[in-house]
Design an enzyme around this catalytic site. Structure first.
Site, PDB file in Angstrom:
ATOM      1  N   GLU A   1      39.974 -11.398  48.457  1.00  0.00           N
ATOM      2  CA  GLU A   1      41.065 -10.420  48.615  1.00  0.00           C
ATOM      3  C   GLU A   1      42.426 -11.064  48.336  1.00  0.00           C
ATOM      4  OE1 GLU A   1      39.519  -7.061  51.665  1.00  0.00           O
ATOM      5  OE2 GLU A   1      40.125  -8.930  52.627  1.00  0.00           O
TER       6      GLU A   1
ATOM      7  N   GLU B   1      33.076  -4.245  49.453  1.00  0.00           N
ATOM      8  CA  GLU B   1      33.167  -4.019  50.889  1.00  0.00           C
ATOM      9  C   GLU B   1      33.235  -2.516  51.142  1.00  0.00           C
ATOM     10  OE1 GLU B   1      36.138  -6.228  52.988  1.00  0.00           O
ATOM     11  OE2 GLU B   1      35.419  -8.181  52.276  1.00  0.00           O
TER      12      GLU B   1
END
Length: 433
Positions: free
Chosen positions: A186, A270
């Protein structure tokens, strides 16, 4: 006698057959990204994955939890690797004791018929203490974490090489189950928060991490993982961009196409069937209907996905991290990492698990096994405390560290635990402590 020989022959043949199955299970496969698809032995495959962290589950329960995943209809397990979990002190490495045997976890997943997605960071997040970084990195004044900074990259190189020693032989090309490796984690979110650093410098750092992974023996395919609106900062050349928390198929495809040559595969790395919990805040709960509805959207559109988390487990010891928002400077995460996941913290079936399992059985071509039996639990008798100790009495036996200003844990060479700060005031004081 003839009957005895026949039984022996049948038994011998059965043994040969079982041995052949075992060899076949270790047979090398090819896994690649080509023509917008994931291919195993040149044939398209859909990744139906669940995130499950070996560090958050007692080793004795690993196989049971992996069987639970398989019985939910999944074919892949994804896991972070936490640098500070294995590098327990400067120069001290542990990949063997307790829950730290990552290689055994990966091999167990393969034995249960699951592919593995590896997420080595070096920054993990995952609501884990310091995001997975060893605490002593902060003691080097020349080191800047998560930056194109040579002392930091040198430290990352040591970690990545140590990790590669443990797992590079478990990649799919070597007969293992590891099909993909993530670069950083991320990173687009970090880029968006650090506008004081030029984007070019951010990209140099991200590319340097990928280079360290390849030099250590990680073969890929590689991927990055960000919100679709953060691909500019997080996506890098030579790695598939995947989206976190993206439920809109059009947004997903548009973002991936822009940073992946106009084609897929399209993956939500995710997909949140639950959420984390903080001290002093209401538990977050997400309904089964909402999750199964979104799962079916992915299945119908051939979108690959990874439930984060499929089984959350527990933050043992001092491993829980913290978050923050506009209302709170710090939001400590609780010991439980249940995450309202389909498999509960205790490893039990939930209504969400059953709903997903029934849906998956309608869509997947491979067999979905029966749900393993629930593990028994013990009854703990009532505990009565009969003695107490005054915390401040303990000070009498501890030699204090005296300083004019408060010292951090790192200054005190303490990675975890508690520090008692004391000051005697000789005059009235006021203000925020």
């Amino acid at each position: 006698m003839l009957q005895h020989k026949l039984r022996f022959l049948l038994g011998f043949c059965s043994c040969i057959f079982l041995l052949a199955l075992g060899v076949n299970a270790q047979k090398k496969l090819t896994f690649e990204i080509k023509n917008g698809e994931f291919l195993v032995n040149a044939k398209p495959v859909q990744i139906h994955s669940g995130e499950m962290h070996y560090a958050r589950i007692p080793k004795e329960y690993w196989r049971h939890r992996l069987k639970m995943m398989k019985a939910m209809g999944l074919n892949t397990v994804a896991t972070y690797v936490f640098w500070n979990y294995h590098n327990t002190a400067p120069g001290v490495w542990d990949f063997k004791t307790g829950n730290r045997n990552l290689a055994e976890y990966i091999k167990t997943a393969q034995e249960e018929g699951l592919y593995v997605i590896l997420r080595p960071g070096p920054y993990a997040c995952a609501e884990w203490e310091f995001g997975g970084y060893p605490w002593w990195l902060q003691k080097n004044p020349d080191l800047v974490i998560r930056a194109n900074n040579q002392p930091f990259l040198d430290s990352c190189k040591v970690y990545i090489n140590k990790l590669a020693e443990q797992v590079k032989g478990l990649q799919v090309s070597k007969g293992g189950p590891i099909i993909m490796t993530q670069v950083e984690n991320e990173f687009g979110s970090y880029v968006s928060q650090r506008e004081d650093i030029p984007l070019e410098e951010h990209k140099k750092y991200n590319a340097a991490i990928k280079k360290l992974l390849t030099q250590a023996g990680f073969e890929g395919p590689f991927f990055t993982s960000d919100g679709t609106w953060l691909f500019e900062g997080g996506a890098i050349e030579g790695a598939l961009p995947t989206a976190n928390g993206e439920g809109n198929i059009d947004n997903l495809k548009k973002a991936v196409n822009e940073y992946n040559g106009g084609k897929g595969p399209y993956m939500v790395a995710e997909f949140y069937p639950g959420w984390l919990d903080h001290w002093g805040e209401p538990f977050v709960r997400i309904g089964s209907d909402q999750i199964t509805k979104q799962t079916e959207v992915y299945l119908k559109n051939k979108v690959h996905f990874n439930y984060y988390m499929v089984h959350g487990g527990t933050n043992f010891g001092f491993t829980s991290g913290a978050n923050y928002n506009e209302e709170h400077d710090i939001q400590p995460d609780i010991t439980s990492y249940d995450y309202d996941a389909p498999i509960s913290e205790a490893g039990w079936v939930t209504p969400k698990y059953t709903a997903i399992r029934e849906l998956m059985k309608k869509y997947v071509a491979y067999p979905v096994p029966e749900v393993p039996a629930q593990l028994p639990v013990i009854t703990v008798p009532a505990i009565q405390f009969t003695k107490t100790v005054d915390l401040f009495d303990l000070k009498k036996d501890v030699k204090p560290v005296n300083n004019d200003t408060p010292l951090s844990f790192e200054d005190l060479n303490q990675g975890h635990g508690y520090v008692l700060y004391s000051k005697r005031f000789n005059q009235p004081v006021q203000g925020k402590l």
